[in-house]
Design an enzyme around this catalytic site. Structure first.
Site, PDB file in Angstrom:
ATOM      1  N   CYS A  20      -4.207   2.696  -4.887  1.00 50.78           N
ATOM      2  CA  CYS A  20      -3.464   3.602  -4.007  1.00 50.78           C
ATOM      3  C   CYS A  20      -2.218   4.174  -4.708  1.00 50.78           C
ATOM      4  O   CYS A  20      -1.904   5.354  -4.591  1.00 50.78           O
ATOM      5  CB  CYS A  20      -3.060   2.874  -2.727  1.00 50.78           C
ATOM      6  N   HIS A  72       0.867  -1.190   0.000  1.00 51.53           N
ATOM      7  CA  HIS A  72       0.000   0.000   0.000  1.00 51.53           C
ATOM      8  C   HIS A  72       0.900   1.235   0.000  1.00 51.53           C
ATOM      9  O   HIS A  72       1.934   1.236   0.665  1.00 51.53           O
ATOM     10  CB  HIS A  72      -0.877  -0.020   1.252  1.00 51.53           C
TER      11      HIS A  72
HETATM   12  C1  LIG Z   1     -11.810 -11.867   1.017  1.00 51.70           C
HETATM   13  C2  LIG Z   1     -10.529 -11.086   0.692  1.00 51.70           C
HETATM   14  C3  LIG Z   1     -10.202 -11.257  -0.778  1.00 51.70           C
HETATM   15  C4  LIG Z   1      -9.006 -10.391  -1.139  1.00 51.70           C
HETATM   16  C5  LIG Z   1      -8.748 -10.540  -2.613  1.00 51.70           C
HETATM   17  C6  LIG Z   1      -7.534  -9.756  -3.016  1.00 51.70           C
HETATM   18  C7  LIG Z   1      -7.086 -10.211  -4.377  1.00 51.70           C
HETATM   19  C8  LIG Z   1      -6.131  -9.189  -4.947  1.00 51.70           C
HETATM   20  C9  LIG Z   1      -4.707  -9.620  -4.717  1.00 51.70           C
HETATM   21  C10 LIG Z   1      -3.750  -8.724  -4.832  1.00 51.70           C
HETATM   22  C11 LIG Z   1      -4.115  -7.285  -5.108  1.00 51.70           C
HETATM   23  C12 LIG Z   1      -2.912  -6.551  -5.656  1.00 51.70           C
HETATM   24  C13 LIG Z   1      -3.280  -5.108  -5.965  1.00 51.70           C
HETATM   25  C14 LIG Z   1      -3.574  -4.354  -4.697  1.00 51.70           C
HETATM   26  C15 LIG Z   1      -3.002  -2.944  -4.736  1.00 51.70           C
HETATM   27  C16 LIG Z   1      -2.777  -2.515  -3.331  1.00 51.70           C
HETATM   28  C17 LIG Z   1      -2.508  -1.026  -3.254  1.00 51.70           C
HETATM   29  C18 LIG Z   1      -3.728  -0.397  -2.699  1.00 51.70           C
HETATM   30  O1  LIG Z   1      -4.591   0.081  -3.386  1.00 51.70           O
HETATM   31  O2  LIG Z   1      -3.827  -0.476  -1.324  1.00 51.70           O
HETATM   32  C19 LIG Z   1      -5.001   0.121  -0.816  1.00 51.70           C
HETATM   33  C20 LIG Z   1      -5.534  -0.751   0.241  1.00 51.70           C
HETATM   34  O3  LIG Z   1      -5.701  -2.087  -0.200  1.00 51.70           O
HETATM   35  C21 LIG Z   1      -4.657  -0.711   1.496  1.00 51.70           C
HETATM   36  O4  LIG Z   1      -5.496  -1.085   2.477  1.00 51.70           O
HETATM   37  P1  LIG Z   1      -4.986  -1.138   3.981  1.00 51.70           P
HETATM   38  O5  LIG Z   1      -3.782  -1.985   4.101  1.00 51.70           O
HETATM   39  O6  LIG Z   1      -6.217  -1.480   4.750  1.00 51.70           O
HETATM   40  O7  LIG Z   1      -4.509   0.342   4.289  1.00 51.70           O
HETATM   41  C22 LIG Z   1      -5.432   1.296   4.635  1.00 51.70           C
HETATM   42  C23 LIG Z   1      -4.871   1.910   5.917  1.00 51.70           C
HETATM   43  O8  LIG Z   1      -3.628   2.520   5.600  1.00 51.70           O
HETATM   44  C24 LIG Z   1      -5.839   2.964   6.428  1.00 51.70           C
HETATM   45  O9  LIG Z   1      -5.142   3.828   7.293  1.00 51.70           O
END
Ligand SMILES: CCCCCCCC/C=C\CCCCCCCC(=O)OC[C@@H](O)COP(=O)(O)OC[C@@H](O)CO
Length: 240
Positions: free
Chosen positions: A189, A75
């Site tokens: 993100c 993230h």
């Molecule tokens: C039932 C659960 C199923 C999950 C399926 C996931 C399948 C996808 C696998 C990999 C995804 C790869 C791409 C993801 C990009 C991540 C970057 C991003 O957008 O991050 C944003 C959020 O996901 C981050 O969330 P948190 O870690 O909760 O952070 C929020 C926190 O900092 C709030 O203060």
């Protein structure tokens, strides 16, 4: 159809306003709990000098530590620190109803089309959780901006946030090769962080990182997509 405009990738669709969320969508964790309810960002003095930080940590680090970091699922966010007031701020963009809801739709008995709970939004709040970002990720100063540049960036974030509404997990491309065609970019993100860096650079900021920065992508490979129509023309939901 504009023959001068490249057909791919399909441009991200922006909207005039952010719609209310459907009560069907449930968040496991409250979105932006310590941020301003209306997404307001404080005005800093134009003459202030603000340090800018690159923040990166594994997705769900606060709950699972480095688990997803081991799979390079990270993230990204940006930190700010005012030299005049000493105040620190974190700015990030993420899902209102978590990643799973943005990656896969729901099939609801009373709704013919796949149902998405995939809104994402910017979250700006006071404080930087140093440990959250540094213990399994990165907290690195990448430059300084003036209060004036910060304030102009803040106004841009609020417009970006009102028009860029839907989180897109998948990057859809033709194949894994180096010359692949990207059909759809993700909207997540890291894309927000890139847009913000680009805006700050346009405002005259000089940002640089001492280390290589890697950003998380998940790819879906597909032949050339064909537009089939909108939900009602495909799934034929009778007028309710
Ligand atoms: C039932 C659960 C199923 C999950 C399926 C996931 C399948 C996808 C696998 C990999 C995804 C790869 C791409 C993801 C990009 C991540 C970057 C991003 O957008 O991050 C944003 C959020 O996901 C981050 O969330 P948190 O870690 O909760 O952070 C929020 C926190 O900092 C709030 O203060």
């Amino acid at each position: 159809f504009d023959y001068n405009k490249p057909k791919w990738p399909v441009p991200y669709r922006r909207f005039d306003r952010r719609p209310d969320v459907d009560s069907f969508c449930e968040a496991i964790y409250p979105f932006c709990p310590t941020g301003d309810r209306d997404g307001r960002i404080p005005d800093l003095r134009d003459s202030d000098v603000i340090s800018v930080y690159r923040l990166q940590t594994p997705v769900w680090e606060f709950k699972y530590g480095n688990l997803l970091g081991k799979m390079n699922i990270m993230h990204d966010a940006i930190g700010f620190s005012s030299s005049e007031t000493g105040a620190n701020f974190t700015m990030e963009w993420y899902e209102l109803f978590q990643l799973g809801n943005c990656t896969f739709p729901h099939l609801r008995p009373d709704v013919y089309a796949p149902f998405w709970c995939n809104q994402g939004a910017a979250c700006f709040f006071e404080g930087i959780d140093d440990l959250h970002w540094s213990q399994n990720g990165t907290l690195e100063k990448i430059g300084e901006i003036t209060g004036k540049q910060f304030n102009e960036m803040a106004r841009w974030v609020q417009n970006d946030n009102q028009t860029g509404i839907y989180y897109e997990t998948w990057t859809v491309r033709s194949d894994p090769g180096p010359n692949a065609t990207v059909w759809f970019e993700s909207y997540d993100c890291s894309q927000f962080v890139h847009r913000t860096y680009r805006k700050l650079s346009q405002l005259g900021a000089k940002l640089s990182s001492r280390t290589q920065t890697n950003y998380t992508k998940i790819y879906l490979y597909s032949g050339e997509p064909a537009f089939l129509g909108n939900d009602s023309s495909i799934f034929g939901q009778p007028a309710l």
